[in-house]
Design an enzyme around this catalytic site. Structure first.
Site, PDB file in Angstrom:
ATOM      1  N   THR A  14      71.753  89.765  72.937  1.00  0.00           N
ATOM      2  CA  THR A  14      72.282  88.441  72.615  1.00  0.00           C
ATOM      3  C   THR A  14      71.315  87.319  72.999  1.00  0.00           C
ATOM      4  O   THR A  14      70.391  87.510  73.784  1.00  0.00           O
ATOM      5  CB  THR A  14      73.632  88.208  73.321  1.00  0.00           C
ATOM      6  OG1 THR A  14      73.437  88.238  74.733  1.00  0.00           O
ATOM      7  CG2 THR A  14      74.649  89.260  72.919  1.00  0.00           C
ATOM      8  N   ASP A  15      71.592  86.145  72.449  1.00  0.00           N
ATOM      9  CA  ASP A  15      70.807  84.960  72.783  1.00  0.00           C
ATOM     10  C   ASP A  15      71.583  84.124  73.805  1.00  0.00           C
ATOM     11  O   ASP A  15      72.619  84.555  74.317  1.00  0.00           O
ATOM     12  CB  ASP A  15      70.463  84.164  71.521  1.00  0.00           C
ATOM     13  CG  ASP A  15      71.687  83.642  70.780  1.00  0.00           C
ATOM     14  OD1 ASP A  15      72.801  83.631  71.350  1.00  0.00           O
ATOM     15  OD2 ASP A  15      71.529  83.244  69.617  1.00  0.00           O
ATOM     16  N   LEU A  16      71.101  82.947  74.070  1.00  0.00           N
ATOM     17  CA  LEU A  16      71.718  82.082  75.070  1.00  0.00           C
ATOM     18  C   LEU A  16      73.166  81.739  74.743  1.00  0.00           C
ATOM     19  O   LEU A  16      73.978  81.527  75.637  1.00  0.00           O
ATOM     20  CB  LEU A  16      70.888  80.792  75.205  1.00  0.00           C
ATOM     21  CG  LEU A  16      71.213  79.876  76.358  1.00  0.00           C
ATOM     22  CD1 LEU A  16      71.061  80.603  77.698  1.00  0.00           C
ATOM     23  CD2 LEU A  16      70.305  78.660  76.326  1.00  0.00           C
TER      24      LEU A  16
END
Length: 129
Positions: A14-16
């Protein structure tokens, strides 16, 4: 012919914002293709050794439809669309509870180790039809 491959979304995927980073969908569908080929009884290492043929992705056309998130249980659905000469075209969808989140048309080509196109061996064409 249809193949289903389970994928679980890890934090590292996942990203931020907590959604799957776009490039990781390509990793998910790559893993699914590898397991699909293995499940068909095609040994890619032996194919390379015996016939000097490897598979490479030539083209990916991808649509990102909805985000997947950390801890989602996903499935990659792989379907053969076309088999011709040195080319295999696949449709791969990433699903969550049957809902399509990502869709790709992937063109694979068979190559000689020199990088030149190689006709798919007859036994592989039969398996894929």
């Amino acid at each position: 012919m249809n193949h289903r491959f389970p994928v679980h979304v890890y934090y590292e995927d996942t990203d931020l914002a907590g959604i799957v980073y776009y490039a990781n969908y390509l990793k998910f569908i790559e893993r699914a293709r590898t397991e699909w080929v293995r499940g068909l009884g095609i040994d890619q290492s032996r194919l390379k050794e015996a016939e000097g043929i490897v598979f490479a992705v030539r083209r990916v056309e991808a649509d990102y439809l909805m985000p997947a998130r950390f801890d989602d249980a996903l499935e990659v659905d792989t379907t053969v669309e076309q088999v011709k000469g040195a080319r295999i075209v696949l449709k791969q969808d990433v699903l969550r509870d049957g809902e399509r989140l990502f869709s790709a048309i992937v063109t694979l080509v068979a190559l000689q180790e020199s990088g030149q196109p190689a006709r798919l061996p007859a036994n592989i064409r039969l398996i894929l039809h």
